[in-house]
Enzyme design. Structure first.
Site, PDB file in Angstrom:
ATOM      1  CB  CYS A 258      -9.894  -0.765   2.387  1.00 41.96           C
ATOM      2  SG  CYS A 258      -9.316   0.848   2.014  1.00 41.96           S
TER       3      CYS A 258
HETATM    4  N1  SAJ Z   1      -2.946  -8.099   5.708  1.00 44.83           N
HETATM    5  C1  SAJ Z   1      -2.688  -9.394   6.116  1.00 44.83           C
HETATM    6  N2  SAJ Z   1      -2.232 -10.309   5.200  1.00 44.83           N
HETATM    7  C2  SAJ Z   1      -2.056  -9.963   3.890  1.00 44.83           C
HETATM    8  C3  SAJ Z   1      -2.334  -8.643   3.491  1.00 44.83           C
HETATM    9  C4  SAJ Z   1      -2.775  -7.723   4.409  1.00 44.83           C
HETATM   10  O1  SAJ Z   1      -2.847  -9.745   7.284  1.00 44.83           O
HETATM   11  O2  SAJ Z   1      -1.630 -10.820   3.115  1.00 44.83           O
HETATM   12  C5  SAJ Z   1      -3.462  -7.138   6.681  1.00 44.83           C
HETATM   13  C6  SAJ Z   1      -2.604  -5.895   6.834  1.00 44.83           C
HETATM   14  O3  SAJ Z   1      -1.649  -6.077   7.853  1.00 44.83           O
HETATM   15  C7  SAJ Z   1      -3.638  -4.841   7.231  1.00 44.83           C
HETATM   16  C8  SAJ Z   1      -4.893  -5.289   6.503  1.00 44.83           C
HETATM   17  O4  SAJ Z   1      -4.709  -6.676   6.193  1.00 44.83           O
HETATM   18  O5  SAJ Z   1      -3.882  -4.871   8.617  1.00 44.83           O
HETATM   19  C9  SAJ Z   1      -5.160  -4.519   5.223  1.00 44.83           C
HETATM   20  O6  SAJ Z   1      -3.962  -4.527   4.505  1.00 44.83           O
HETATM   21  P1  SAJ Z   1      -3.916  -4.032   2.959  1.00 44.83           P
HETATM   22  O7  SAJ Z   1      -2.549  -4.323   2.451  1.00 44.83           O
HETATM   23  O8  SAJ Z   1      -5.055  -4.596   2.226  1.00 44.83           O
HETATM   24  O9  SAJ Z   1      -3.997  -2.456   3.094  1.00 44.83           O
HETATM   25  P2  SAJ Z   1      -5.199  -1.466   2.897  1.00 44.83           P
HETATM   26  O10 SAJ Z   1      -6.260  -1.674   3.904  1.00 44.83           O
HETATM   27  O11 SAJ Z   1      -4.565  -0.127   2.810  1.00 44.83           O
HETATM   28  O12 SAJ Z   1      -5.803  -1.896   1.507  1.00 44.83           O
HETATM   29  C10 SAJ Z   1      -5.603  -1.113   0.370  1.00 44.83           C
HETATM   30  C11 SAJ Z   1      -6.802  -1.434  -0.436  1.00 44.83           C
HETATM   31  N3  SAJ Z   1      -6.938  -0.473  -1.471  1.00 44.83           N
HETATM   32  C12 SAJ Z   1      -8.175   0.014  -1.705  1.00 44.83           C
HETATM   33  O13 SAJ Z   1      -9.157  -0.323  -1.102  1.00 44.83           O
HETATM   34  C13 SAJ Z   1      -8.257   1.016  -2.758  1.00 44.83           C
HETATM   35  C14 SAJ Z   1      -6.714  -2.829  -1.012  1.00 44.83           C
HETATM   36  O14 SAJ Z   1      -7.711  -2.991  -2.022  1.00 44.83           O
HETATM   37  C15 SAJ Z   1      -5.383  -3.092  -1.630  1.00 44.83           C
HETATM   38  O15 SAJ Z   1      -5.344  -4.450  -2.067  1.00 44.83           O
HETATM   39  C16 SAJ Z   1      -4.317  -2.879  -0.591  1.00 44.83           C
HETATM   40  O16 SAJ Z   1      -4.380  -1.487  -0.238  1.00 44.83           O
HETATM   41  C17 SAJ Z   1      -2.936  -3.220  -1.145  1.00 44.83           C
HETATM   42  O17 SAJ Z   1      -2.884  -4.058  -2.063  1.00 44.83           O
HETATM   43  O18 SAJ Z   1      -1.980  -2.712  -0.584  1.00 44.83           O
END
Ligand code: SAJ
Length: 422
Positions: A258
């Site tokens: 995403c």
């Molecule tokens: N990450 C960071 N720092 C942060 C948050 C995340 O480095 O503060 C990294 C994570 O380690 C990962 C990547 O970013 O490698 C993405 O992390 P994520 O928590 O955003 O997880 P995703 O990719 O599963 O994102 C999903 C998304 N949901 C949809 O697209 C429907 C995102 O919009 C959500 O915000 C996210 O989940 C969530 O909040 O958990």
């Protein structure tokens, strides 16, 4: 009883299929993967996801590889992947192929919805012309809308029935018909927006928002590292502000299908209307720099110990792109491993969610065989690593790519520690 056909039975399609079945719809699940189809027909989840594993047991879903079955559906929901190529260019092949596959089997009165994340304009400019090759007219003979998926893999709180949705159709009637379907299956609000373009743009914006905020905190971490400031402490401090601040956390990179992908769909499409998303691109560059930055931290710390990365026995803990999932798409860990292999390190890779890709069967084994540790994923098992354990295992250096360990206790025991911005 109305029938819904869901195309693409992955992280997004399967929860939707389970929920639709629970809400009394006749559910046809369509996927090109025969193995996936046969597991689903045995009520077994093809994905290691608790929500799906739980709900598929009693879900009445007829899974098939036959796209012609959409002919029986009142609603057709497309939930196929929208990845990027190695050059970070959108790969629309899954959406185009799925759209072409259903076109010969459409019938009047159906509502067709795209959930996959795409650039604004995809539904009406790419899908609609393909669908109208059926001889049916969009907006007149069938309804056509976009309703962006919002599944957060592994999130126990925000499950599909609880997540608010945004719906936009190519015509007001399309919007209404589509909103009716989502309102019939989810408990949360369903917001109707002006058109499919606004719905497509909402998803791209919400995920680009997250990507730029992560890039922002990654840049702050790099700066504060040089200034000897602990960025986690700073985030804690800033988070006491009850308004207008939103904490994000630095790390060894941004992975997943995403956040690390979606901005490229807008960056690439905006060029067609002469707009250059320099800020989104800069954020992508900053986030894409984090794996290399993490490896540089490791080599600097090893050099400070009079050691070289070459031949260093390093436990790389984590392959998945985020904690407690088994998904490695765009995972920073893969790039870190690539870089360390090029430097001829002696790697011991361990991820509890990916045993087949791990070199050892347990964390203890990984630590026994290594002198140094690099944490690439914030799995629960790694968060629980005690400083004393690292001491017992004679670990000399920890690079904490997710800032999840007890830095002070590790340092007190005489082990070198470097986090991202701390
Ligand atoms: N990450 C960071 N720092 C942060 C948050 C995340 O480095 O503060 C990294 C994570 O380690 C990962 C990547 O970013 O490698 C993405 O992390 P994520 O928590 O955003 O997880 P995703 O990719 O599963 O994102 C999903 C998304 N949901 C949809 O697209 C429907 C995102 O919009 C959500 O915000 C996210 O989940 C969530 O909040 O958990």
């Amino acid at each position: 009883m109305k029938t819904v056909a869901i195309i693409g039975l992955g992280y997004v399609g399967l929860p939707l299929a389970c929920l639709s079945a629970k809400k009394g719809y006749e559910v046809i699940g369509i996927d090109i993967d025969k193995e996936k189809v046969s597991k689903i027909n045995k009520n077994i989840s093809p994905i290691d996801d608790d929500y799906i594993k739980e709900n598929i047991k009693k879900a009445k879903i007829r899974a098939t590889t036959e796209f012609s079955d959409v002919n029986k559906a009142d609603y057709i929901i497309i939930c196929v992947p929208t990845p990027v190529t190695k050059k970070h260019l959108p790969d629309m092949s899954f959406v185009e192929n799925a759209t072409k596959a259903i076109t010969p089997h459409l019938k009047k009165g159906q509502t067709i919805v795209l959930e996959s994340t795409v650039h604004p304009g995809t539904t009406n400019e790419i899908m609609q012309p393909i669908l109208e090759k059926s001889g049916l007219i969009a907006g007149k003979d069938f309804y056509l809308s976009h309703c962006p998926e919002r599944i957060d893999p592994g999130n126990k709180k925000w499950v599909v029935e609880k997540i608010p949705r945004v719906v936009g159709g190519i015509t007001p009637e399309s919007t209404k018909k589509t909103a009716e379907f989502y309102k019939s299956i989810i408990e949360a609000d369903v917001l109707e927006v002006k058109s499919s373009k606004e719905a497509e743009a909402a998803k791209i914006m919400e995920n680009s928002f997250r990507d730029i905020n992560i890039a922002f905190i990654n840049e702050m971490a790099k700066s504060f590292d040089k200034a000897g400031i602990d960025v986690l402490d700073v985030i804690k401090g800033a988070s006491t502000k009850p308004f207008a601040f939103m904490a994000h956390y630095p790390g060894c990179g941004v992975g997943g299908h995403c956040i690390s992908v979606d901005p490229y769909y807008l960056i690439d499409n905006a060029k067609t209307y002469g707009f250059d998303h320099e800020f989104l691109l800069l954020a992508r560059k900053i986030n894409n720099s984090m794996p290399e930055y993490t490896v540089e931290l490791l080599s600097d710390q090893l050099n400070a110990l009079g050691k070289s990365v070459k031949g260093a026995k390093i436990a790389v803990l984590g392959l998945a792109y985020k904690g407690n999932v088994d998904d490695i798409r765009e995972s920073p860990a893969l790039e870190i491993i690539e870089l360390l292999k090029k430097k001829k390190s002696d790697l011991i890779i361990y991820d509890p969610y990916l045993p087949d890709m791990s070199d050892v069967k347990s964390l203890s084994e990984a630590l026994d065989m290594s002198d140094y540790v690099l944490i690439a994923t914030d799995h629960k098992e790694f968060r629980e690593i005690k400083a004393e354990t690292l001491k017992e295992k004679n670990i000399k250096l920890v690079i904490d790519g997710r800032n999840i360990l007890e830095k002070d206790k590790i340092v007190e025991l005489g082990i070198k520690y470097k986090g991202i911005g701390r």
